[in-house]
Design a protein around this motif. Structure first.
Motif, PDB file in Angstrom:
ATOM      1  N   ARG A 215       0.811  -1.215   0.000  1.00 57.84           N
ATOM      2  CA  ARG A 215       0.000   0.000   0.000  1.00 57.84           C
ATOM      3  C   ARG A 215       0.851   1.275   0.000  1.00 57.84           C
ATOM      4  O   ARG A 215       0.324   2.381   0.159  1.00 57.84           O
ATOM      5  CB  ARG A 215      -0.938   0.013   1.208  1.00 57.84           C
ATOM      6  N   THR A 216       2.173   1.112  -0.174  1.00 59.05           N
ATOM      7  CA  THR A 216       3.082   2.241  -0.030  1.00 59.05           C
ATOM      8  C   THR A 216       3.876   2.447  -1.308  1.00 59.05           C
ATOM      9  O   THR A 216       4.471   1.501  -1.838  1.00 59.05           O
ATOM     10  CB  THR A 216       4.065   1.990   1.143  1.00 59.05           C
ATOM     11  N   ASP A 217       3.891   3.678  -1.818  1.00 59.40           N
ATOM     12  CA  ASP A 217       4.759   4.030  -2.936  1.00 59.40           C
ATOM     13  C   ASP A 217       6.179   4.258  -2.419  1.00 59.40           C
ATOM     14  O   ASP A 217       6.357   4.759  -1.309  1.00 59.40           O
ATOM     15  CB  ASP A 217       4.251   5.299  -3.611  1.00 59.40           C
ATOM     16  N   PRO A 218       7.210   3.911  -3.190  1.00 58.33           N
ATOM     17  CA  PRO A 218       7.173   3.364  -4.553  1.00 58.33           C
ATOM     18  C   PRO A 218       7.105   1.842  -4.607  1.00 58.33           C
ATOM     19  O   PRO A 218       7.083   1.262  -5.670  1.00 58.33           O
ATOM     20  CB  PRO A 218       8.504   3.841  -5.137  1.00 58.33           C
ATOM     21  N   TYR A 219       7.040   1.192  -3.442  1.00 59.52           N
ATOM     22  CA  TYR A 219       7.165  -0.271  -3.404  1.00 59.52           C
ATOM     23  C   TYR A 219       6.051  -0.983  -4.171  1.00 59.52           C
ATOM     24  O   TYR A 219       6.304  -1.947  -4.900  1.00 59.52           O
ATOM     25  CB  TYR A 219       7.173  -0.759  -1.949  1.00 59.52           C
ATOM     26  N   ARG A 220       4.809  -0.539  -3.984  1.00 58.24           N
ATOM     27  CA  ARG A 220       3.703  -1.260  -4.618  1.00 58.24           C
ATOM     28  C   ARG A 220       3.800  -1.247  -6.139  1.00 58.24           C
ATOM     29  O   ARG A 220       3.309  -2.145  -6.809  1.00 58.24           O
ATOM     30  CB  ARG A 220       2.357  -0.691  -4.163  1.00 58.24           C
ATOM     31  N   GLY A 221       4.434  -0.224  -6.694  1.00 54.91           N
ATOM     32  CA  GLY A 221       4.537  -0.121  -8.142  1.00 54.91           C
ATOM     33  C   GLY A 221       5.423  -1.168  -8.781  1.00 54.91           C
ATOM     34  O   GLY A 221       5.336  -1.411  -9.984  1.00 54.91           O
ATOM     35  N   VAL A 222       6.299  -1.812  -7.980  1.00 57.79           N
ATOM     36  CA  VAL A 222       7.178  -2.844  -8.530  1.00 57.79           C
ATOM     37  C   VAL A 222       6.774  -4.238  -8.040  1.00 57.79           C
ATOM     38  O   VAL A 222       7.531  -5.192  -8.176  1.00 57.79           O
ATOM     39  CB  VAL A 222       8.660  -2.574  -8.201  1.00 57.79           C
ATOM     40  N   ALA A 223       5.585  -4.372  -7.477  1.00 56.82           N
ATOM     41  CA  ALA A 223       5.097  -5.681  -7.040  1.00 56.82           C
ATOM     42  C   ALA A 223       4.865  -6.580  -8.256  1.00 56.82           C
ATOM     43  O   ALA A 223       4.559  -6.118  -9.354  1.00 56.82           O
ATOM     44  CB  ALA A 223       3.798  -5.527  -6.271  1.00 56.82           C
ATOM     45  N   ALA A 224       4.992  -7.876  -8.045  1.00 54.30           N
ATOM     46  CA  ALA A 224       4.768  -8.829  -9.132  1.00 54.30           C
ATOM     47  C   ALA A 224       3.324  -8.815  -9.604  1.00 54.30           C
ATOM     48  O   ALA A 224       3.033  -8.990 -10.777  1.00 54.30           O
ATOM     49  CB  ALA A 224       5.154 -10.231  -8.684  1.00 54.30           C
ATOM     50  N   LEU A 225       2.406  -8.599  -8.654  1.00 57.38           N
ATOM     51  CA  LEU A 225       0.979  -8.596  -8.954  1.00 57.38           C
ATOM     52  C   LEU A 225       0.351  -7.298  -8.487  1.00 57.38           C
ATOM     53  O   LEU A 225       0.838  -6.670  -7.538  1.00 57.38           O
ATOM     54  CB  LEU A 225       0.289  -9.779  -8.259  1.00 57.38           C
ATOM     55  N   LEU A 226      -0.730  -6.919  -9.131  1.00 60.41           N
ATOM     56  CA  LEU A 226      -1.514  -5.764  -8.718  1.00 60.41           C
ATOM     57  C   LEU A 226      -2.911  -6.225  -8.324  1.00 60.41           C
ATOM     58  O   LEU A 226      -3.526  -7.034  -9.001  1.00 60.41           O
ATOM     59  CB  LEU A 226      -1.621  -4.738  -9.850  1.00 60.41           C
ATOM     60  N   HIS A 227      -3.401  -5.677  -7.219  1.00 55.38           N
ATOM     61  CA  HIS A 227      -4.761  -5.947  -6.756  1.00 55.38           C
ATOM     62  C   HIS A 227      -5.549  -4.650  -6.930  1.00 55.38           C
ATOM     63  O   HIS A 227      -5.314  -3.668  -6.231  1.00 55.38           O
ATOM     64  CB  HIS A 227      -4.739  -6.372  -5.286  1.00 55.38           C
ATOM     65  N   LEU A 228      -6.456  -4.631  -7.906  1.00 54.24           N
ATOM     66  CA  LEU A 228      -7.242  -3.458  -8.239  1.00 54.24           C
ATOM     67  C   LEU A 228      -8.676  -3.639  -7.764  1.00 54.24           C
ATOM     68  O   LEU A 228      -9.270  -4.701  -7.966  1.00 54.24           O
ATOM     69  CB  LEU A 228      -7.249  -3.198  -9.755  1.00 54.24           C
ATOM     70  N   CYS A 229      -9.223  -2.599  -7.148  1.00 56.37           N
ATOM     71  CA  CYS A 229     -10.587  -2.642  -6.629  1.00 56.37           C
ATOM     72  C   CYS A 229     -11.390  -1.516  -7.273  1.00 56.37           C
ATOM     73  O   CYS A 229     -11.124  -0.338  -7.061  1.00 56.37           O
ATOM     74  CB  CYS A 229     -10.595  -2.480  -5.117  1.00 56.37           C
ATOM     75  N   GLY A 230     -12.375  -1.898  -8.080  1.00 56.86           N
ATOM     76  CA  GLY A 230     -13.276  -0.935  -8.701  1.00 56.86           C
ATOM     77  C   GLY A 230     -14.647  -0.989  -8.032  1.00 56.86           C
ATOM     78  O   GLY A 230     -15.021  -2.008  -7.455  1.00 56.86           O
ATOM     79  N   VAL A 231     -15.374   0.114  -8.127  1.00 54.65           N
ATOM     80  CA  VAL A 231     -16.700   0.200  -7.518  1.00 54.65           C
ATOM     81  C   VAL A 231     -17.722   0.560  -8.565  1.00 54.65           C
ATOM     82  O   VAL A 231     -17.560   1.539  -9.304  1.00 54.65           O
ATOM     83  CB  VAL A 231     -16.711   1.233  -6.369  1.00 54.65           C
ATOM     84  N   ARG A 232     -18.786  -0.235  -8.644  1.00 59.67           N
ATOM     85  CA  ARG A 232     -19.842  -0.023  -9.629  1.00 59.67           C
ATOM     86  C   ARG A 232     -20.633   1.229  -9.308  1.00 59.67           C
ATOM     87  O   ARG A 232     -21.131   1.405  -8.192  1.00 59.67           O
ATOM     88  CB  ARG A 232     -20.775  -1.232  -9.649  1.00 59.67           C
TER      89      ARG A 232
END
Length: 233
Positions: A215-232
């Motif tokens: 949850r912290t930049d810049p670390y999350r930007g180089v993670a192997a996977l991304l967890h994206l949460c969208g809201v309808r």
């Protein structure tokens, strides 16, 4: 990832509400069973017969009350419109699936149509903006250089698959009426661990470090996977 998902659910729905959850490409049912144990009604959709069998075996070992809250369906995630009516679910999960789909946008749009207003869409994807990290950290310099300009990679199963870029998926979610609400990195520090590596004695500290980095930049930007949460909307 489970901590991240629970955070988003807790921030969007009242405590104690029994949610209708669809897990597309549920695999062996890890998240489906976890959410059923939390009291939610869960439908798992999976096209791999072996994974369905593993999920059924795991479900059979659960108490009757949990078994009654889970429905397992063998089918393709691109056919959600065949199995369900639009707006049928409060939460839709699609974890580790998009990398196997050549054109992900129609699938994501179909998932968003399954959400009721205010519903949560949770995607776990390979991070195309960090494809050079694994080969680079393993000393594969040719592989790292090739990965900078590509969204294609070979996974640990030996399959040629694809990754997604954050900005492209952000645009996709906005275009289908489920704009990005939050995003996290997954496997920031542990991606190079070989398959089958046993958990270390300080697993709790490892998870805390991964959660903080995710949850912290810049670390999350180089993670192997991304967890994206969208809201309808």
């Amino acid at each position: 990832m489970a901590r991240q998902l629970d955070e988003q659910i807790a921030g969007r729905f009242r405590v104690g509400r029994r949610l209708r959850v669809l897990d597309v490409g549920m695999g062996q049912g890890t998240q489906a069973l976890r959410l059923a144990r939390a009291g939610h009604e869960v439908t798992g959709l999976e096209q791999d017969a072996r994974m369905i069998a593993a999920a059924r075996d795991a479900l059979a070992a659960e108490p009757e009350g949990i078994r009654q809250r889970v429905r397992l369906i063998e089918g393709d995630g691109r056919d959600t419109g065949v199995h369900f009516l639009p707006g049928s679910f409060d939460v839709v999960l699609c974890h580790g699936v998009l990398m196997y789909v050549e054109e992900p946008d129609p699938l994501v749009a179909g998932l968003a149509r399954m959400l009721a207003s205010g519903g949560l869409l949770s995607l776990l994807v390979r991070n195309a903006d960090a494809l050079a990290m694994r080969p680079g950290l393993n000393g594969d310099w040719a592989g790292a250089l090739a990965a900078f300009d590509s969204t294609a990679y070979r996974n640990r199963l030996g399959l040629d698959v694809r990754a997604d870029r954050l900005d492209a998926l952000t645009a996709t979610l906005a275009g289908i009426g489920a704009p990005l609400h939050a995003w996290y990195g997954v496997r920031v520090f542990t991606d190079t661990a070989p398959d089958g590596t046993p958990p270390p004695p300080d697993t709790a500290a490892l998870l805390d470090a991964e959660e903080r980095a995710g949850r912290t930049d810049p670390y999350r930007g180089v993670a192997a996977l991304l967890h994206l949460c969208g809201v309808r909307g």
